[in-house]
Design a protein around this motif. Structure first.
Motif, mmCIF file in Angstrom:
data_model
loop_
_atom_site.group_PDB
_atom_site.id
_atom_site.type_symbol
_atom_site.label_atom_id
_atom_site.label_comp_id
_atom_site.label_asym_id
_atom_site.label_seq_id
_atom_site.Cartn_x
_atom_site.Cartn_y
_atom_site.Cartn_z
ATOM 1 N N UNK A 16 -0.747 -5.152 -5.448
ATOM 2 C CA UNK A 16 -1.013 -4.522 -4.162
ATOM 3 C C UNK A 16 -2.302 -3.728 -4.166
ATOM 4 N N UNK A 17 -2.579 -3.031 -5.255
ATOM 5 C CA UNK A 17 -3.830 -2.271 -5.360
ATOM 6 C C UNK A 17 -5.023 -3.215 -5.255
ATOM 7 N N UNK A 18 -4.947 -4.348 -5.953
ATOM 8 C CA UNK A 18 -6.030 -5.322 -5.874
ATOM 9 C C UNK A 18 -6.188 -5.905 -4.482
ATOM 10 N N UNK B 243 2.516 -6.952 11.682
ATOM 11 C CA UNK B 243 2.054 -8.270 11.243
ATOM 12 C C UNK B 243 1.509 -9.090 12.394
ATOM 13 N N UNK B 244 2.111 -8.936 13.574
ATOM 14 C CA UNK B 244 1.613 -9.638 14.750
ATOM 15 C C UNK B 244 0.262 -9.088 15.195
ATOM 16 N N UNK B 245 0.048 -7.814 14.972
ATOM 17 C CA UNK B 245 -1.156 -7.131 15.429
ATOM 18 C C UNK B 245 -2.341 -7.345 14.487
ATOM 19 N N UNK B 246 -2.068 -7.487 13.180
ATOM 20 C CA UNK B 246 -3.136 -7.554 12.186
ATOM 21 C C UNK B 246 -2.779 -8.577 11.125
ATOM 22 N N UNK B 247 -3.559 -9.640 11.037
ATOM 23 C CA UNK B 247 -3.261 -10.711 10.089
ATOM 24 C C UNK B 247 -3.500 -10.296 8.636
ATOM 25 N N UNK B 248 -4.114 -9.148 8.413
ATOM 26 C CA UNK B 248 -4.331 -8.670 7.053
ATOM 27 C C UNK B 248 -3.108 -7.964 6.472
ATOM 28 N N UNK B 249 -2.105 -7.687 7.300
ATOM 29 C CA UNK B 249 -0.880 -7.058 6.817
ATOM 30 C C UNK B 249 -0.031 -8.105 6.107
ATOM 31 N N UNK B 250 0.279 -7.846 4.839
ATOM 32 C CA UNK B 250 1.134 -8.743 4.061
ATOM 33 C C UNK B 250 2.299 -7.921 3.498
ATOM 34 N N UNK B 251 3.449 -8.546 3.387
ATOM 35 C CA UNK B 251 4.664 -7.872 2.931
ATOM 36 C C UNK B 251 5.189 -8.611 1.711
ATOM 37 N N UNK C 5 -1.442 -4.412 2.147
ATOM 38 C CA UNK C 5 -0.126 -4.746 1.591
ATOM 39 C C UNK C 5 0.922 -3.691 1.907
ATOM 40 N N UNK C 6 2.100 -4.152 2.289
ATOM 41 C CA UNK C 6 3.274 -3.303 2.462
ATOM 42 C C UNK C 6 4.284 -3.783 1.424
ATOM 43 N N UNK C 7 4.502 -2.962 0.425
ATOM 44 C CA UNK C 7 5.285 -3.341 -0.742
ATOM 45 C C UNK C 7 6.660 -2.695 -0.663
ATOM 46 N N UNK C 8 7.680 -3.452 -1.010
ATOM 47 C CA UNK C 8 9.016 -2.862 -1.136
ATOM 48 C C UNK C 8 9.411 -2.826 -2.600
ATOM 49 N N UNK C 9 9.612 -1.620 -3.120
ATOM 50 C CA UNK C 9 10.278 -1.436 -4.405
ATOM 51 C C UNK C 9 11.761 -1.274 -4.083
ATOM 52 N N UNK C 10 12.594 -2.110 -4.650
ATOM 53 C CA UNK C 10 13.962 -2.277 -4.163
ATOM 54 C C UNK C 10 14.765 -0.975 -4.115
ATOM 55 N N UNK D 251 -2.576 0.827 1.317
ATOM 56 C CA UNK D 251 -1.340 0.223 0.814
ATOM 57 C C UNK D 251 -0.160 1.135 1.123
ATOM 58 N N UNK D 252 0.970 0.547 1.480
ATOM 59 C CA UNK D 252 2.216 1.288 1.679
ATOM 60 C C UNK D 252 3.221 0.816 0.649
ATOM 61 N N UNK D 253 3.817 1.770 -0.051
ATOM 62 C CA UNK D 253 4.890 1.453 -0.998
ATOM 63 C C UNK D 253 6.192 1.997 -0.421
ATOM 64 N N UNK D 254 7.042 1.096 0.060
ATOM 65 C CA UNK D 254 8.327 1.470 0.649
ATOM 66 C C UNK D 254 9.410 1.495 -0.425
ATOM 67 N N UNK D 255 10.267 2.511 -0.356
ATOM 68 C CA UNK D 255 11.352 2.621 -1.333
ATOM 69 C C UNK D 255 12.581 3.259 -0.690
ATOM 70 N N UNK D 256 13.747 2.631 -0.789
ATOM 71 C CA UNK D 256 14.989 3.319 -0.425
ATOM 72 C C UNK D 256 15.241 4.468 -1.395
ATOM 73 N N UNK D 257 15.595 5.630 -0.878
ATOM 74 C CA UNK D 257 15.727 6.810 -1.717
ATOM 75 C C UNK D 257 17.057 7.511 -1.473
#
Length: 355
Positions: free
Chosen positions: A85-87, A36-44, A95-100, A131-137
């Protein structure tokens, strides 16, 4: 020494941490921060990732540092979260998305496989989906059937997706940064049993997110681990164990317990698959055990076994052997019997050596 502000069940605590010693949780926190510090386009964004910092605290402190426009909570709608996130990705954001929990991704599965994965192809290369979709597994927290599944095989079957599963803090950070930088969608699965560590393959208690146990050295600066590169977690000559995530540690524990000189290959990314490293190991040892936590039938291990059998047939001294979770609904009270543990893996290693 840097401070880490941690939100814990509504209360705020602060402690000093040596930023070269991180758990997987703090490594993932740090990866978000650096990106996020490196690229202002990164959103979480995602469920409870903003003020609360995520159910496992992997996004703790980001909203306070970067504001609610770049790290924010979303409604409890996985379909809506991933669809948004796709949009965003098509628009030019990252977008870096967290699915819980990975178990919650099923309402969003259509958006992941029908929209995100096909964006580049359907648009003739005009649009991509960074896009990154993060998920605890996986299991290990006594979460039962709806908090413990290992659905990685559902993503590896889909062209256009990359699938990542780290086994340690250093890899988690480097792979996550590489995933964020990738122009196409990445499913990033984080084994819950490894979040806090240390894990020796025999861990028999649920994860406790409020405890910190430094597990490994992690460079606090920006670095990437290229997707599609496996690692040799343990060198050996008797047999090869091809695995990923939590099972890397189980495989190492089984090798130590049995005294078998096993080579442990940590895939790190399932797709793209580093076939060169896998095949070189199997051709060297002549025996292969494929290991994963997910159920056996149609698990990713079946694909691994098929490729190894095809590419290394004339080097094999025995058939490829698979060890995995049982083909049953995920058992709540018996989850530690469900997991492949060092004892079960060790018995199969001995069986393979005798074949």
């Amino acid at each position: 020494m840097p401070k880490c502000r941690r939100i814990l069940f509504g209360s705020v605590t602060t402690w000093d941490i040596d930023m070269t010693q991180m758990t997987m949780i703090t490594a993932i926190q740090n990866a978000h921060d650096v990106a996020m510090a490196r690229d202002e386009n990164v959103v979480v964004f995602g469920e409870d990732v903003g003020y609360f910092g995520g159910v496992f605290r992997c996004t703790a402190g980001l909203q306070q540092k970067y504001g609610s426009a770049r790290c924010f909570d979303a409604p409890i709608s996985e379909l809506g979260i991933v669809g948004a996130g796709v949009g965003m990705a098509a628009y030019g954001l990252k977008p870096v998305i967290e699915v819980q929990f990975a178990d919650y991704m099923y309402p969003a599965y259509d958006q992941i496989v029908s929209e995100a994965a096909r964006m580049r192809y359907r648009s003739g290369g005009e649009f991509t989906c960074p896009m990154v979709v993060r998920m605890p597994t996986g299991g290990g927290i006594w979460g039962g059937q709806t908090h413990s599944q290992s659905p990685e095989a559902l993503f590896t079957h889909v062209s256009g997706l990359k699938t990542v599963i780290p086994s340690n803090p250093r890899d988690a950070k480097g792979l996550l940064l590489a995933a964020i930088a990738d122009p196409d969608p990445v499913v990033f699965l984080e084994p819950k049993r490894l979040y806090n560590g240390p894990f020796d393959g025999y861990h028999d208690r649920p994860v406790q997110p409020w405890k910190k146990h430094p597990l490994g050295e992690v460079d606090p600066d920006y670095y990437e681990i290229p997707l599609g590169t496996a690692a040799v977690a343990r060198e050996g000559r008797d047999l090869s164990i091809v695995t990923y995530g939590t099972m890397v540690h189980v495989a190492q524990a089984a090798a130590e317990a049995t005294g078998i000189d096993a080579e442990v290959i940590d895939l790190r990314t399932l797709i793209p698959l580093d076939t060169e490293t896998v095949m070189a190991s199997v051709q060297k040892t002549g025996r292969c055990l494929v290991l994963h936590e997910a159920t056996l039938t149609s698990g990713f291990g079946a694909e691994l076994a098929a490729q190894i059998q095809s590419e290394c047939f004339y080097h094999l001294e025995a058939p490829v052997l698979r060890v995995a979770g049982w083909d049953t609904p995920y058992p709540h009270a018996q989850e530690w019997a469900y997991f492949p543990g060092p004892d079960r893996v060790g018995r199969n290693m001995k069986k393979l050596m005798e074949a």
